[in-house]
Scaffold this active site. Structure first.
Site, mmCIF file in Angstrom:
data_model
loop_
_atom_site.group_PDB
_atom_site.id
_atom_site.type_symbol
_atom_site.label_atom_id
_atom_site.label_comp_id
_atom_site.label_asym_id
_atom_site.label_seq_id
_atom_site.Cartn_x
_atom_site.Cartn_y
_atom_site.Cartn_z
ATOM 1 N N CYS A 130 0.839 -1.202 0.000
ATOM 2 C CA CYS A 130 0.000 0.000 0.000
ATOM 3 C C CYS A 130 0.877 1.256 0.000
ATOM 4 O O CYS A 130 0.678 2.170 -0.802
ATOM 5 C CB CYS A 130 -0.936 -0.030 1.214
ATOM 6 S SG CYS A 130 -2.150 1.295 1.224
ATOM 7 N N CYS A 131 1.891 1.301 0.893
ATOM 8 C CA CYS A 131 2.808 2.453 0.927
ATOM 9 C C CYS A 131 3.572 2.574 -0.381
ATOM 10 O O CYS A 131 3.843 3.677 -0.856
ATOM 11 C CB CYS A 131 3.814 2.304 2.069
ATOM 12 S SG CYS A 131 3.209 2.817 3.677
ATOM 13 N N CYS A 213 -1.378 8.391 7.501
ATOM 14 C CA CYS A 213 -2.735 8.114 7.029
ATOM 15 C C CYS A 213 -3.605 7.726 8.229
ATOM 16 O O CYS A 213 -3.135 7.048 9.150
ATOM 17 C CB CYS A 213 -2.716 6.957 6.036
ATOM 18 S SG CYS A 213 -1.750 7.278 4.556
ATOM 19 N N CYS A 216 -3.673 4.079 9.377
ATOM 20 C CA CYS A 216 -2.479 3.455 9.968
ATOM 21 C C CYS A 216 -1.911 4.268 11.123
ATOM 22 O O CYS A 216 -0.735 4.135 11.457
ATOM 23 C CB CYS A 216 -1.397 3.296 8.898
ATOM 24 S SG CYS A 216 -1.883 2.208 7.555
ATOM 25 N N CYS A 239 7.659 4.058 5.911
ATOM 26 C CA CYS A 239 6.818 3.770 4.745
ATOM 27 C C CYS A 239 7.672 3.450 3.530
ATOM 28 O O CYS A 239 7.172 2.931 2.539
ATOM 29 C CB CYS A 239 5.878 4.931 4.454
ATOM 30 S SG CYS A 239 6.714 6.476 4.154
#
Ligand code: SF4
Length: 249
Positions: A130-131, A213, A216, A239
């Site tokens: 995702c990162c 985010c 997270c 990240c």
């Protein structure tokens, strides 16, 4: 060697920056103030230099200094579509108060597209990917247009950051990276913010010392590791935009 007797290392001395010449520059700059590091960076790389921010307190201090030294500098942020509303509010306050020229950097992939390809909650199932999609790749593409970038990382934030130079070679992006606040403490950062009446993310007042985010980021109890609310429960601490923490780099 005192600061005033240090050799000058400028674009005239070193036409092409590389890991070795940057190491020498870092030795020369060690002990310098954040302002001096910024002036050195602008002197050698402007206009091909940008600042990156995640809107943390360090970024606020740097934006304040940058606005005084080279106000036309572009400050980019990675919009993952998952930032807290308070973060966007802070961005707008910084435009108003400091005249910051922000550039939004985005993956070009909507959350809807991401869920079609990877499921609804990729951040919960595979935070590294995702990162990588929402931060690392877009940042890499953006930075490819420049020779140097400025960040707010500090050495005592994480083990990965403990050896950060005031200036260092960014191997992932093949460019120069300036960390003017590398040697500062959190107290110094907050003193600067208060002394200069700078805006900051109001979530800091509600137990969120480090904010990314919303998916997270959790609040932490007083006295806990300030970054322990980031990817809580995972071994992940970065990240990947500063130091490769994942195999996909
Ligand atoms: S911090 Fe979380 S939501 Fe944001 S890009 Fe990384 S994994 Fe995705």
């Amino acid at each position: 060697m005192t600061a005033q007797h240090k050799p000058s290392l400028s674009i005239i001395d070193t036409l092409e920056w590389n890991p070795e010449s940057i190491k020498q520059a870092n030795t020369m700059l060690e002990g310098s103030s954040p302002e001096a590091v910024l002036r050195w960076g602008f002197g050698n790389f402007a206009p091909s230099i940008v600042m990156g921010t995640g809107f943390g307190p360090e970024g606020i201090v740097l934006m304040h200094l940058v606005s005084q030294i080279r106000p036309e500098t572009i400050v980019f942020y990675l919009d993952t579509d998952l930032l807290f509303s308070q973060t966007y509010e802070l961005r707008d306050k910084l435009v108003k108060q400091l005249g910051i020229r922000f550039e939004r950097v985005h993956s070009g992939i909507s959350l809807k597209e991401q869920s079609v390809r990877h499921g609804d909650t990729l951040w919960a199932n595979d935070a590294d990917t995702c990162c990588h999609i929402r931060k690392v790749i877009p940042q890499r593409q953006f930075l490819a247009n420049y020779n140097a970038w400025i960040t707010g990382i500090r050495r005592d934030q994480t083990a990965f950051r403990a050896n950060a130079g005031l200036v260092e070679w960014d191997y992932a992006n093949k460019m120069v990276k300036l960390n003017p606040l590398a040697a500062w403490t959190s107290d110094q950062v907050w003193d600067h913010i208060r002394k200069n009446d700078l805006p900051y993310n109001e979530l800091h007042d509600y137990g969120y010392p480090s904010i990314g985010c919303w998916t997270c980021t959790k609040a932490v109890v007083t006295g806990a590791d300030p970054r322990s609310g980031r990817w809580a429960g995972l071994e992940k601490t970065e990240c990947g935009i500063h130091y490769p923490s994942i195999a996909k780099q």
